[in-house]
Every structure is written in structure tokens, then in C-alpha cells.
Design a protein around this motif. Structure first.
Motif, mmCIF file in Angstrom:
data_model
loop_
_atom_site.group_PDB
_atom_site.id
_atom_site.type_symbol
_atom_site.label_atom_id
_atom_site.label_comp_id
_atom_site.label_asym_id
_atom_site.label_seq_id
_atom_site.Cartn_x
_atom_site.Cartn_y
_atom_site.Cartn_z
ATOM 1 N N HIS A 24 0.831 -1.211 0.000
ATOM 2 C CA HIS A 24 0.000 0.000 0.000
ATOM 3 C C HIS A 24 0.863 1.257 0.000
ATOM 4 O O HIS A 24 0.526 2.239 -0.668
ATOM 5 N N ALA A 25 1.988 1.234 0.713
ATOM 6 C CA ALA A 25 2.896 2.386 0.711
ATOM 7 C C ALA A 25 3.484 2.613 -0.678
ATOM 8 O O ALA A 25 3.607 3.758 -1.131
ATOM 9 N N LYS A 26 3.822 1.532 -1.369
ATOM 10 C CA LYS A 26 4.349 1.665 -2.730
ATOM 11 C C LYS A 26 3.291 2.253 -3.656
ATOM 12 O O LYS A 26 3.602 3.099 -4.508
ATOM 13 N N VAL A 31 1.268 7.331 -6.837
ATOM 14 C CA VAL A 31 -0.047 7.813 -7.227
ATOM 15 C C VAL A 31 0.022 8.736 -8.450
ATOM 16 O O VAL A 31 -0.906 8.763 -9.256
ATOM 17 N N ASP A 32 1.113 9.461 -8.612
ATOM 18 C CA ASP A 32 1.250 10.378 -9.748
ATOM 19 C C ASP A 32 2.226 9.874 -10.804
ATOM 20 O O ASP A 32 2.625 10.627 -11.687
ATOM 21 N N THR A 33 2.638 8.626 -10.733
ATOM 22 C CA THR A 33 3.572 8.061 -11.701
ATOM 23 C C THR A 33 2.807 7.582 -12.928
ATOM 24 O O THR A 33 1.941 6.713 -12.816
ATOM 25 N N PRO A 34 3.117 8.126 -14.112
ATOM 26 C CA PRO A 34 2.417 7.677 -15.318
ATOM 27 C C PRO A 34 2.672 6.194 -15.583
ATOM 28 O O PRO A 34 3.761 5.682 -15.325
ATOM 29 N N ASN A 35 1.674 5.532 -16.099
ATOM 30 C CA ASN A 35 1.712 4.111 -16.470
ATOM 31 C C ASN A 35 1.906 3.164 -15.286
ATOM 32 O O ASN A 35 2.162 1.986 -15.483
ATOM 33 N N TYR A 36 1.818 3.663 -14.054
ATOM 34 C CA TYR A 36 1.924 2.779 -12.897
ATOM 35 C C TYR A 36 0.598 2.068 -12.700
ATOM 36 O O TYR A 36 -0.464 2.679 -12.732
ATOM 37 N N VAL A 37 0.664 0.768 -12.486
ATOM 38 C CA VAL A 37 -0.536 -0.038 -12.251
ATOM 39 C C VAL A 37 -0.567 -0.412 -10.776
ATOM 40 O O VAL A 37 0.412 -0.946 -10.236
ATOM 41 N N ARG A 38 -1.674 -0.136 -10.140
ATOM 42 C CA ARG A 38 -1.865 -0.425 -8.712
ATOM 43 C C ARG A 38 -1.661 -1.907 -8.443
ATOM 44 O O ARG A 38 -2.125 -2.770 -9.192
ATOM 45 N N LEU A 39 -0.952 -2.202 -7.359
ATOM 46 C CA LEU A 39 -0.739 -3.574 -6.938
ATOM 47 C C LEU A 39 -1.697 -3.912 -5.806
ATOM 48 O O LEU A 39 -1.918 -3.109 -4.904
ATOM 49 N N ILE A 40 -2.264 -5.109 -5.863
ATOM 50 C CA ILE A 40 -3.212 -5.572 -4.858
ATOM 51 C C ILE A 40 -2.558 -6.723 -4.097
ATOM 52 O O ILE A 40 -2.191 -7.736 -4.705
ATOM 53 N N PRO A 41 -2.380 -6.581 -2.772
ATOM 54 C CA PRO A 41 -1.772 -7.676 -2.008
ATOM 55 C C PRO A 41 -2.729 -8.862 -1.889
ATOM 56 O O PRO A 41 -3.940 -8.691 -1.770
ATOM 57 N N ILE A 42 -2.162 -10.055 -1.935
ATOM 58 C CA ILE A 42 -2.953 -11.283 -1.824
ATOM 59 C C ILE A 42 -2.537 -12.001 -0.546
ATOM 60 O O ILE A 42 -1.367 -12.339 -0.367
#
Length: 141
Positions: A24-26, A31-42
Motif C-alpha cells: 500500500h505504501a508503494k 499515485v502520480d507516476t504515469p503508467n503505474y498499475v496499482r498492486l493488490i496484495p494477496i
């Protein structure tokens, strides 16, 4: 469940929640990085017994309720960020578009708060278990 099993369950959950907080910190940091895809912890359960068999073993006098949680990795959020036209950007595609990050800071903060509370609850479990072990050692003297 013995004292060592409780400690093992608690410390495993502490590791899992700590790694969850890192994800979540990453996400918030990007949040403002272009082309960054949110990671979901499993997170996965390590309980090998179903509820019915756990209750059955408890009724028969054999308490084998081992379990816990582990961090299994991350997956990318399938929802894409919006397309933004920036033809001079180094990450732009052939049509001049970049994708905005798909991270929602309010969702990430809410998930981080849940992970923090789960971490605190498991830390309390470890502390109570440790205190029980210390009392048992004192009684045994």
C-alpha cells in the motif's frame, strides 16, 4: 493449539500484514507516476482444516485448530488509469498518450489502516502469548 502454535500464527500474520502495508505504501508513493498499475496484495489462509472438521475435532476432544495467514504475493489491478494526451512524454505511445496511475489514494489509505489494525491485533496476540508463557515458566519453578 499450544503456545508455540499461537506464537507461530501471530508472527506469520505480523509478516503478512507488514508486507501488505509495504504494498500500500508503494501504491501511494506512485499515485502520480504515469503508467503505474496499482498492486493488490494477496493474503492466503494457512488453515488446512475446514470449519466442519475443526468443530468435529474439537467436539471429539482433539483441538487441532492450527492456521494463520500468509502473504502470497501481489496482482495488478485490472482497471486501467485514464488516457492522457502528452505527445512529448518519454512514456507516450505512438499516438502520444500515456496512462495515468490507477491508484486511488483514499482506497489505499483505508486499506493501509485495515492492515495496520490487523498488525496491531496480531502484535497483541504475540504479546499475550508471550506473557502466558512467562507465567507458565514462573509457575513451573
Amino acid at each position: 493449539m499450544g503456545i508455540l502454535d499461537a506464537l507461530d500464527t501471530g508472527t506469520g500474520a505480523l509478516r503478512a500484514q507488514s508486507l501488505r502495508l509495504d504494498v500500500h505504501a508503494k501504491n501511494v508513493a506512485n499515485v502520480d507516476t504515469p503508467n503505474y498499475v496499482r498492486l493488490i496484495p494477496i493474503l492466503s489462509s494457512t488453515n488446512q482444516l475446514g470449519f466442519g472438521s475443526s468443530v468435529g475435532s474439537a467436539i471429539n476432544g482433539v483441538a487441532t485448530l492450527k492456521g494463520g495467514v500468509t502473504f502470497s504475493g501481489v496482482m495488478e489491478d485490472p482497471n486501467l488509469g485514464e488516457k492522457i494526451y502528452k505527445p512529448g512524454h518519454p512514456d507516450a505511445d505512438e499516438n502520444g498518450f500515456i496512462r495515468a496511475s490507477n491508484v486511488d489514494p483514499s482506497v489505499e489509505m483505508a486499506d493501509a489502516i485495515l492492515a495496520q489494525r490487523a498488525y496491531e491485533a496480531n502484535l497483541a496476540l504475540v504479546n499475550v502469548t508471550r506473557a502466558m508463557a512467562m507465567k507458565a515458566a514462573d509457575i513451573g519453578r
